[in-house]
Scaffold this motif. Structure first.
Motif, PDB file in Angstrom:
ATOM      1  N   GLU A  54      -2.010  -5.049  10.252  1.00 25.54           N
ATOM      2  CA  GLU A  54      -0.603  -5.232   9.907  1.00 25.54           C
ATOM      3  C   GLU A  54      -0.450  -6.186   8.729  1.00 25.54           C
ATOM      4  OE1 GLU A  54       2.547  -4.385  11.300  1.00 25.54           O
ATOM      5  OE2 GLU A  54       1.582  -2.885  12.568  1.00 25.54           O
ATOM      6  N   VAL A  55       0.541  -5.943   7.891  1.00 24.79           N
ATOM      7  CA  VAL A  55       0.936  -6.867   6.836  1.00 24.79           C
ATOM      8  C   VAL A  55       2.420  -7.149   7.035  1.00 24.79           C
ATOM      9  CG1 VAL A  55       1.049  -7.311   4.369  1.00 24.79           C
ATOM     10  CG2 VAL A  55      -0.764  -5.840   5.273  1.00 24.79           C
ATOM     11  N   GLU A  56       2.755  -8.387   7.362  1.00 25.85           N
ATOM     12  CA  GLU A  56       4.151  -8.722   7.666  1.00 25.85           C
ATOM     13  C   GLU A  56       4.962  -8.924   6.396  1.00 25.85           C
ATOM     14  OE1 GLU A  56       6.832 -12.011  10.143  1.00 25.85           O
ATOM     15  OE2 GLU A  56       4.647 -12.042  10.302  1.00 25.85           O
ATOM     16  N   ARG A  57       6.044  -8.183   6.294  1.00 27.10           N
ATOM     17  CA  ARG A  57       6.975  -8.286   5.155  1.00 27.10           C
ATOM     18  C   ARG A  57       6.232  -8.258   3.812  1.00 27.10           C
ATOM     19  NH1 ARG A  57      12.378  -9.503   6.007  1.00 27.10           N
ATOM     20  NH2 ARG A  57      12.994 -10.326   8.043  1.00 27.10           N
ATOM     21  N   GLY A  58       5.255  -7.389   3.705  1.00 27.05           N
ATOM     22  CA  GLY A  58       4.502  -7.274   2.466  1.00 27.05           C
ATOM     23  C   GLY A  58       3.644  -6.026   2.488  1.00 27.05           C
ATOM     24  N   LYS A  59       2.692  -5.953   1.567  1.00 25.38           N
ATOM     25  CA  LYS A  59       1.853  -4.750   1.466  1.00 25.38           C
ATOM     26  C   LYS A  59       0.648  -5.040   0.596  1.00 25.38           C
ATOM     27  CE  LYS A  59       4.921  -3.160  -2.229  1.00 25.38           C
ATOM     28  NZ  LYS A  59       5.915  -2.150  -2.625  1.00 25.38           N
ATOM     29  N   PHE A  60      -0.136  -3.992   0.375  1.00 30.79           N
ATOM     30  CA  PHE A  60      -1.281  -4.070  -0.525  1.00 30.79           C
ATOM     31  C   PHE A  60      -0.879  -3.559  -1.908  1.00 30.79           C
ATOM     32  CE2 PHE A  60      -3.458  -3.664   3.639  1.00 30.79           C
ATOM     33  CZ  PHE A  60      -4.169  -4.853   3.593  1.00 30.79           C
ATOM     34  N   ALA A  61      -1.549  -4.076  -2.917  1.00 28.48           N
ATOM     35  CA  ALA A  61      -1.260  -3.643  -4.283  1.00 28.48           C
ATOM     36  C   ALA A  61      -1.957  -2.337  -4.624  1.00 28.48           C
ATOM     37  CB  ALA A  61      -1.682  -4.735  -5.274  1.00 28.48           C
ATOM     38  N   ASP A  62      -3.021  -2.006  -3.889  1.00 27.66           N
ATOM     39  CA  ASP A  62      -3.816  -0.815  -4.188  1.00 27.66           C
ATOM     40  C   ASP A  62      -4.037   0.004  -2.922  1.00 27.66           C
ATOM     41  OD1 ASP A  62      -4.410  -1.499  -7.012  1.00 27.66           O
ATOM     42  OD2 ASP A  62      -5.514  -3.159  -6.099  1.00 27.66           O
ATOM     43  N   VAL A  63      -4.413   1.254  -3.116  1.00 22.90           N
ATOM     44  CA  VAL A  63      -4.682   2.146  -1.991  1.00 22.90           C
ATOM     45  C   VAL A  63      -5.864   1.611  -1.190  1.00 22.90           C
ATOM     46  CG1 VAL A  63      -6.218   3.654  -3.309  1.00 22.90           C
ATOM     47  CG2 VAL A  63      -4.977   4.566  -1.334  1.00 22.90           C
ATOM     48  N   LYS A  64      -5.810   1.798   0.130  1.00 23.29           N
ATOM     49  CA  LYS A  64      -6.886   1.359   1.013  1.00 23.29           C
ATOM     50  C   LYS A  64      -7.531   2.562   1.694  1.00 23.29           C
ATOM     51  CE  LYS A  64      -6.272  -2.902   0.068  1.00 23.29           C
ATOM     52  NZ  LYS A  64      -7.250  -3.558  -0.830  1.00 23.29           N
ATOM     53  N   VAL A 109      -3.338  10.555   1.052  1.00 25.44           N
ATOM     54  CA  VAL A 109      -3.350   9.929  -0.270  1.00 25.44           C
ATOM     55  C   VAL A 109      -3.941  10.893  -1.296  1.00 25.44           C
ATOM     56  CG1 VAL A 109      -3.472   7.591   0.627  1.00 25.44           C
ATOM     57  CG2 VAL A 109      -5.591   8.821   0.161  1.00 25.44           C
ATOM     58  N   PHE A 110      -3.486  10.740  -2.519  1.00 28.28           N
ATOM     59  CA  PHE A 110      -4.022  11.474  -3.664  1.00 28.28           C
ATOM     60  C   PHE A 110      -5.176  10.656  -4.243  1.00 28.28           C
ATOM     61  CE2 PHE A 110      -3.244  12.815  -8.283  1.00 28.28           C
ATOM     62  CZ  PHE A 110      -3.907  14.019  -8.130  1.00 28.28           C
ATOM     63  N   PRO A 113       3.986   1.131 -15.334  1.00 22.68           N
ATOM     64  CA  PRO A 113       3.786  -0.252 -15.782  1.00 22.68           C
ATOM     65  C   PRO A 113       4.106  -1.332 -14.758  1.00 22.68           C
ATOM     66  CG  PRO A 113       5.855   0.596 -16.645  1.00 22.68           C
ATOM     67  CD  PRO A 113       5.189   1.747 -15.946  1.00 22.68           C
ATOM     68  N   THR A 114       4.901  -1.021 -13.755  1.00 18.47           N
ATOM     69  CA  THR A 114       5.342  -2.061 -12.824  1.00 18.47           C
ATOM     70  C   THR A 114       4.236  -2.419 -11.843  1.00 18.47           C
ATOM     71  OG1 THR A 114       7.613  -1.215 -12.992  1.00 18.47           O
ATOM     72  CG2 THR A 114       7.130  -2.729 -11.179  1.00 18.47           C
ATOM     73  N   LYS A 115       3.902  -3.696 -11.788  1.00 17.63           N
ATOM     74  CA  LYS A 115       2.840  -4.179 -10.925  1.00 17.63           C
ATOM     75  C   LYS A 115       3.403  -4.561  -9.550  1.00 17.63           C
ATOM     76  CE  LYS A 115      -0.142  -3.763 -14.232  1.00 17.63           C
ATOM     77  NZ  LYS A 115      -1.102  -2.636 -14.203  1.00 17.63           N
ATOM     78  N   GLU A 116       2.674  -4.178  -8.513  1.00 19.50           N
ATOM     79  CA  GLU A 116       3.079  -4.524  -7.153  1.00 19.50           C
ATOM     80  C   GLU A 116       2.501  -5.882  -6.763  1.00 19.50           C
ATOM     81  OE1 GLU A 116       5.220  -2.923  -5.474  1.00 19.50           O
ATOM     82  OE2 GLU A 116       5.284  -1.007  -6.546  1.00 19.50           O
ATOM     83  N   VAL A 141       7.826   4.510   0.033  1.00 14.52           N
ATOM     84  CA  VAL A 141       7.066   5.409  -0.847  1.00 14.52           C
ATOM     85  C   VAL A 141       5.795   4.726  -1.340  1.00 14.52           C
ATOM     86  CG1 VAL A 141       7.099   6.535  -3.101  1.00 14.52           C
ATOM     87  CG2 VAL A 141       9.038   6.807  -1.537  1.00 14.52           C
ATOM     88  N   ASP A 142       5.921   3.488  -1.789  1.00 17.50           N
ATOM     89  CA  ASP A 142       4.745   2.779  -2.289  1.00 17.50           C
ATOM     90  C   ASP A 142       3.712   2.583  -1.176  1.00 17.50           C
ATOM     91  OD1 ASP A 142       3.526   1.221  -4.582  1.00 17.50           O
ATOM     92  OD2 ASP A 142       3.562  -0.319  -3.030  1.00 17.50           O
ATOM     93  N   ILE A 143       4.184   2.284   0.027  1.00 25.93           N
ATOM     94  CA  ILE A 143       3.283   2.039   1.155  1.00 25.93           C
ATOM     95  C   ILE A 143       2.527   3.304   1.538  1.00 25.93           C
ATOM     96  CG2 ILE A 143       3.283   1.565   3.647  1.00 25.93           C
ATOM     97  CD1 ILE A 143       5.566  -0.489   3.000  1.00 25.93           C
ATOM     98  N   ILE A 144       3.220   4.425   1.666  1.00 27.59           N
ATOM     99  CA  ILE A 144       2.532   5.642   2.105  1.00 27.59           C
ATOM    100  C   ILE A 144       1.572   6.159   1.044  1.00 27.59           C
ATOM    101  CG2 ILE A 144       4.395   6.268   3.680  1.00 27.59           C
ATOM    102  CD1 ILE A 144       5.184   8.492   1.716  1.00 27.59           C
ATOM    103  N   SER A 145       1.843   5.862  -0.238  1.00 22.08           N
ATOM    104  CA  SER A 145       0.928   6.283  -1.302  1.00 22.08           C
ATOM    105  C   SER A 145      -0.400   5.540  -1.222  1.00 22.08           C
ATOM    106  CB  SER A 145       1.563   6.060  -2.676  1.00 22.08           C
ATOM    107  OG  SER A 145       1.566   4.691  -3.034  1.00 22.08           O
ATOM    108  N   LYS A 146      -0.411   4.442  -0.454  1.00 25.72           N
ATOM    109  CA  LYS A 146      -1.601   3.595  -0.343  1.00 25.72           C
ATOM    110  C   LYS A 146      -2.212   3.645   1.052  1.00 25.72           C
ATOM    111  CE  LYS A 146       0.260   0.695  -3.977  1.00 25.72           C
ATOM    112  NZ  LYS A 146       1.072  -0.502  -4.288  1.00 25.72           N
ATOM    113  N   ASN A 147      -1.872   4.707   1.799  1.00 24.79           N
ATOM    114  CA  ASN A 147      -2.465   4.955   3.112  1.00 24.79           C
ATOM    115  C   ASN A 147      -1.850   4.095   4.206  1.00 24.79           C
ATOM    116  OD1 ASN A 147      -4.165   6.676   4.532  1.00 24.79           O
ATOM    117  ND2 ASN A 147      -5.860   5.222   4.549  1.00 24.79           N
ATOM    118  N   GLY A 148      -0.636   3.613   3.982  1.00 22.94           N
ATOM    119  CA  GLY A 148       0.025   2.768   4.965  1.00 22.94           C
ATOM    120  C   GLY A 148       1.189   3.449   5.648  1.00 22.94           C
ATOM    121  N   ASN A 149       1.671   2.815   6.708  1.00 20.84           N
ATOM    122  CA  ASN A 149       2.902   3.188   7.399  1.00 20.84           C
ATOM    123  C   ASN A 149       3.895   2.045   7.255  1.00 20.84           C
ATOM    124  OD1 ASN A 149       1.267   5.300   8.412  1.00 20.84           O
ATOM    125  ND2 ASN A 149       2.287   5.253  10.396  1.00 20.84           N
TER     126      ASN A 149
END
Length: 499
Positions: free
Chosen positions: A295-305, A387-388, A395-398, A339-347
């Motif tokens: 779990e990541v509380e109130r946040g996420k990863f910058a890259d796909v996992k 994931v793709f 350009p926008t960094k997470e 959208v950003d979360i699911i693109s990186k293998n998250g829920n």
């Protein structure tokens, strides 16, 4: 309603022995080696979006946030002063005195299920017990539960029935670990929290010693408290059979480690008995990596996992429970985050805090409906997607890490996220341009077949929710498309079918 018989010392001993017997039987044993057999349930991987529900006694004062029961006993805090002004001195009106006021008089679990289903959520986590120690379910551990006091209803059981009838996966959470110290400041002045406190008491144990951020700090929780935590958790497992269990922080304290292994082995073995693949969601590396869902509380990863993970976040920026001063996120920002979360293998697990009477605030319902409307149009790009080869482009960094999602991102028309499902690649254009001209650079024609980029043959391009057939072409710069009638403040999904 007849009083529920609380476990006596012998019954506690018997329950602990039964827990050990279930663990010994397997297939999971209480060791990280054995627990590495864990596999994330397929239904969870495909669901992508769930709802968290923080509802309890703290919904009565509805002031600041769900930590009201702790802060109302800390002298000098805003909650401390508010409590005296609104309800009276803590020695005359303590936290326990909110119990009779918690009637849930308008609570209709079927209506909750309808709201959550319309929002597009596939699973739900009502909180079984928060840090305050009030159980929202029928229990043999303590009389201080919603079945015997307050609403005098098995709230968790009613929700389980309603959700499962609606096809929503029932999960639940325990935040009990922090109760060890959560109300301890009430002993520092003349309040209603006084010794002696014994197992089963609402305020037991209310210990405040130690630095709770130090995960090896002493004094440790006592064996009696840790065993009580284990039994409470196993009671939820046995009586409510959740598909997933979520644990909040502080279980990562060193004292809990042996008990975490036991509860995981017990739960996974019970799941095997039921013919269900169940899972545990955890934070702060409380469990060994690979033995549950991170779990990541109130946040996420910058890259796909390469592993499944989940963000737990809230519809409001400043509280997990209902208050009259909620600072809401917009539906658009929540959708962008999803959208950003699911693109990186998250829920995404999105929290909503119902009111004390059992209803949802109008703004909560409005936001959930907007999310649901977007998912009805774009669900094929979300549910059961994978994931793709790239999570996205632009350009926008997470920002990576916990407690980072309250600041809304400003995306450009070049910011795109990807998923795949069946024969199609889905490109989520996060800020669809007014002129309708989009270039997806990750789908460019490659000059070199040896470069590990996209080399597929595109058969058809369309926009979900639109009847317009876009103009499109592919060159060395990317897949170019042009639309004239597509306009949306929310992400627009381009469907690219591949031969």
């Amino acid at each position: 309603m007849p009083e529920v018989k609380i476990m006596d010392d012998q019954e506690v001993k018997d329950y602990l022995e039964n827990i050990e017997a279930v663990i010994k039987k397997g297939p999971y044993l209480d060791s990280w080696d054995s627990l590495q057999q864990f596999k994330t349930p397929e239904w969870f991987l495909g669901s992508k979006f769930g709802i968290f529900l923080h509802w309890g006694l703290y919904s009565i004062p509805a002031f600041n946030n769900e930590w009201y029961p702790r802060n109302m006993y800390i002298q000098g805090t805003e909650e401390f002063e508010h409590h005296i002004k609104t309800f009276g001195p803590q020695k005359e009106f303590g936290y326990k005195d909110f119990i009779p006021l918690f009637q849930a008089e308008s609570f209709n679990p079927k209506e909750w299920a309808e709201i959550i289903k319309e929002a597009g959520a596939k699973y739900v986590f009502p909180v079984a017990e928060h840090h305050d120690g009030f159980q929202m379910y029928k229990s043999r551990i303590s009389h201080f539960n919603a079945y015997e006091m307050g609403p005098k209803r098995d709230l968790l059981g009613e929700l389980k029935e309603a959700f499962e009838e609606s096809g929503i996966h029932f999960c639940t959470s325990s935040h009990r670990a922090e109760h060890w110290f959560f109300l301890g400041h009430g002993k520092e002045f003349d309040s209603d929290i006084k010794e002696p406190l014994v197992r089963g008491d609402f305020y037991w144990p209310s210990r405040e010693e130690g630095n709770h951020q130090d995960l090896t700090s002493k004094p440790y929780p006592t064996t009696e408290y840790l065993e009580d935590w284990l039994i409470r958790t196993c009671e939820i497992i046995d009586e409510y059979k959740p598909k997933i269990l979520y644990f909040d922080w502080w279980i990562q304290h060193e004292a809990f480690k042996p008990y975490l292994k036991k509860v995981a082995a017990y739960y996974y073995n019970r799941g095997a008995e039921w013919g269900e693949k169940v899972a545990i969601c955890y934070k702060h590396d409380a469990f060994m990596f690979g033995t549950g869902i991170l779990e990541v509380e109130r946040g996420k990863f910058a890259d796909v996992k390469p592993y499944p993970w989940q963000t737990d976040t809230a519809i409001a920026k400043n509280s997990w429970c209902y208050t009259d001063t909620l600072e809401y996120k917009t539906a658009k920002d929540i959708i962008l985050n999803l959208v950003d979360i699911i693109s990186k293998n998250g829920n995404m697990l999105l929290n909503v805090g119902p009111k004390a009477d059992g209803t949802f605030a109008e703004e909560d319902i409005r936001i959930l409906k907007e999310i649901g409307s977007w998912l009805k149009i774009n669900g094929e790009a979300v549910y059961d997607s994978k994931v793709f080869r790239k999570a996205g482009e632009g350009p926008t960094k997470e920002t990576e890490g916990q407690f980072t999602d309250n600041q809304a991102k400003e995306y450009t028309a070049e910011d795109i996220r990807f998923t795949v499902n069946k024969d199609s690649i889905y490109a989520f254009v996060l800020n669809y341009p007014e002129n309708g001209e989009v270039t997806i650079r990750s789908l460019a024609e490659s000059k070199d077949q040896n470069v590990p980029e996209f080399h597929g043959m595109i058969e058809k391009v369309s926009v979900l929710g639109s009847d317009e057939v876009p103009e499109w072409k592919v060159d060395y710069e990317g897949l170019h498309l042009k639309t004239n009638t597509v306009h949306s403040p929310n992400p627009v999904v381009v469907k690219i079918q591949v031969k």
